[in-house]
Design a protein around this motif. Structure first.
Motif, short mmCIF file in Angstrom:
data_model
loop_
_atom_site.label_atom_id
_atom_site.label_comp_id
_atom_site.label_asym_id
_atom_site.label_seq_id
_atom_site.Cartn_x
_atom_site.Cartn_y
_atom_site.Cartn_z
N CYS A 154 -10.34 19.34 -57.00
CA CYS A 154 -9.80 19.01 -55.67
C CYS A 154 -8.68 17.98 -55.74
O CYS A 154 -7.86 17.91 -54.82
CB CYS A 154 -10.92 18.54 -54.74
N ASP A 155 -8.61 17.20 -56.81
CA ASP A 155 -7.55 16.21 -56.97
C ASP A 155 -6.21 16.86 -57.30
O ASP A 155 -5.17 16.20 -57.23
CB ASP A 155 -7.89 15.22 -58.08
N ASN A 156 -6.26 18.13 -57.68
CA ASN A 156 -5.05 18.82 -58.13
C ASN A 156 -4.57 19.86 -57.12
O ASN A 156 -3.77 20.73 -57.46
CB ASN A 156 -5.32 19.47 -59.49
N LEU A 157 -5.02 19.73 -55.88
CA LEU A 157 -4.57 20.64 -54.84
C LEU A 157 -3.22 20.22 -54.29
O LEU A 157 -2.99 19.05 -53.97
CB LEU A 157 -5.59 20.68 -53.70
N HIS A 158 -2.34 21.18 -54.17
CA HIS A 158 -1.04 20.98 -53.53
C HIS A 158 -1.12 21.34 -52.06
O HIS A 158 -0.59 20.63 -51.20
CB HIS A 158 0.02 21.84 -54.24
#
Length: 464
Positions: A154-158
């Motif tokens: 979830c930290d890598n969602l754009h």
């Protein structure tokens, strides 16, 4: 039976009811323990189908569950007598290597995504089993092999595209519907149906160094304390967990190792494989191992190495977790005692090390509620005989109760058993973020239409 005539006129996917020839096959999810009988499974072909299904269910007051990859342990992807909005046929992926972005449909698995991104030597932080659904894992946080270097899934969602409870399609990102974007990064499936994700990608692979070493359970205290100290001071590139397990009696393992109870150190080095080999040397020389399967392997192989032990609908699963306050000697002793008394050898006790990139993000910056945790305990109960179900589940709950004195309130919502504690479980999981989540739930789903999940009650209903 649900009268599907109105939906059928526009729906492009399949509408599957109990009298369809493949109903029993389609209604299966990953966990063989789950046996639910929906009245209708709406296999969506695209976003328009998802919108039509939501509107149809609302108009006809039909209870809805949502299935992405169908891998969730709790079985909430299915419902009895209601309607499953099924995205499992929506698995399209587009990778933009120049921007290091990947657009992923809501029914894709991590195996699908890794296969496409690794063409370019790229990866999005995902899980540790290929068949895990992208949607469920990401919305609950997303623990995987890259967590210390690149954070959670979830930290890598754009950005995210989501169908709301009133059938509208929204985009959520840092610039659009920011409150929703915050909530979707760890808040689960409470706010709508995500039809596509856009992920930031990172240079990973194609070869990585894996540590996979098994020591006798009799020396678990030394192994666990050494692993703890090593991980606390380890670089960002190393993500790891320690597992209590019994080597299966199958041809994949040497005959002399089969059946032995072991403590396993599994870890990935997300960087130069040669550097990883040097870095793991200390873990591989703690004592004489039962088995050492460490080596340089393709990233896709590393992400699928656990798959044979977690087959779809062939085994029974109950995964439950809690954050540990520490991994001191007293905690280690309790873990080792529990590991030696597991009711079936196929059960796993896993200790996940958090840290570095996933802890650098403040707790208030995403919905994920355990940013300041260092170790997570997960009881991964796996069994094959249905006659063992009550024994295994009861033991798992009792063991976690014993471990509460070494624990904190937090846990990992993707490992929440069957959510049997209800509101108390969810509030403890999200901690100080819960009230903010409840407000956002009240804005986007005030009637709690999406409630078959680790449910956050909308603030509007909490005030009644």
């Amino acid at each position: 039976m649900i009268n599907i005539e109105a939906l059928q006129s526009t729906f492009r996917g399949r509408l599957i009811q109990p009298d369809n020839y493949d109903y029993d096959e389609v209604r299966q999810v990953w966990n063989g323990y789950i046996d639910k009988h929906p009245a209708l499974i709406a296999q969506c072909s695209g976003t328009a189908d998802v919108i039509d299904a939501v509107k149809f269910a609302r108009k006809n007051d039909i209870e809805v569950s949502v299935r992405g990859g169908g891998h969730n342990v709790a079985g909430s992807a299915l419902c009895d007598d209601g309607m499953v909005i099924d995205l499992s046929q929506m698995r399209g992926i587009h990778v933009d290597p120049s921007q290091k972005l990947a657009r992923v449909q809501g029914g894709a698995t991590w195996g699908d995504l890794d296969r496409e991104t690794q063409i370019f030597g790229l990866a999005a932080p995902g899980g540790v089993v290929f068949t895990t659904g992208v949607a469920g894992l990401t919305l609950g946080g997303g623990l995987g092999w890259l967590r210390k270097k690149h954070g959670l899934s979830c930290d890598n969602l754009h950005s995210i595209e989501m169908v709301t409870a009133d059938g509208k399609l929204l985009t959520a990102s840092q610039t659009e519907n920011q409150d929703l974007f915050w909530a979707l990064r760890g808040g689960g499936g409470n706010f709508g149906i995500v039809t596509s994700f856009v992920f930031h990608l990172h240079n990973v692979g194609p070869t990585v160094m894996m540590c996979a070493i098994m020591y006798p359970i009799e020396i678990a205290e030394n192994v666990l304390s050494t692993w703890r100290d090593f991980m606390i001071s380890s670089p960002d590139e190393i993500s790891s967990q320690a597992l209590f397990w019994a080597v299966p009696d199958i041809d994949a393992f040497p005959e002399e190792a089969r059946g032995k109870h072991v403590i396993v150190i599994s870890a990935m080095y997300a960087g130069d494989p040669d550097e990883g080999e040097k870095a793991f040397q200390e873990l591989r020389e703690i004592d004489t191992p039962v088995l050492d399967l460490s080596g340089k392997i393709p990233y896709t192989t590393a992400n699928s190495m656990f798959d044979p032990f977690f087959p779809k609908h062939e085994r029974y699963y109950y995964f439950k977790s809690q954050d540990l306050a520490s991994l001191n000697k007293e905690t280690r002793s309790a873990l080792i005692e529990g590991a030696k008394n597991r009711p079936v050898p196929s059960m796993l006790l896993a200790i996940w090390h958090y840290g570095r990139e996933m802890n650098r993000i403040a707790s208030k910056d995403t919905a994920f509620g355990s940013r300041d945790t260092t170790f997570l305990l997960s009881v991964d109960s796996i069994w094959d005989d249905p006659a063992d179900s009550e024994k295994v589940i009861s033991w798992s709950r009792a063991f976690l109760d014993k471990m509460k004195r070494f624990s904190r309130d937090g846990m990992y919502v993707n490992f929440s058993g069957f959510g049997e504690e209800g509101d108390d479980l969810v509030q403890k999981a999200y901690g100080d973020n819960y009230n903010r989540l409840a407000k956002i739930k009240g804005k986007y789903d005030p009637d709690n239409f999406f409630h078959l999940n680790q449910n956050i009650k909308p603030l509007s209903s909490l005030l009644k």
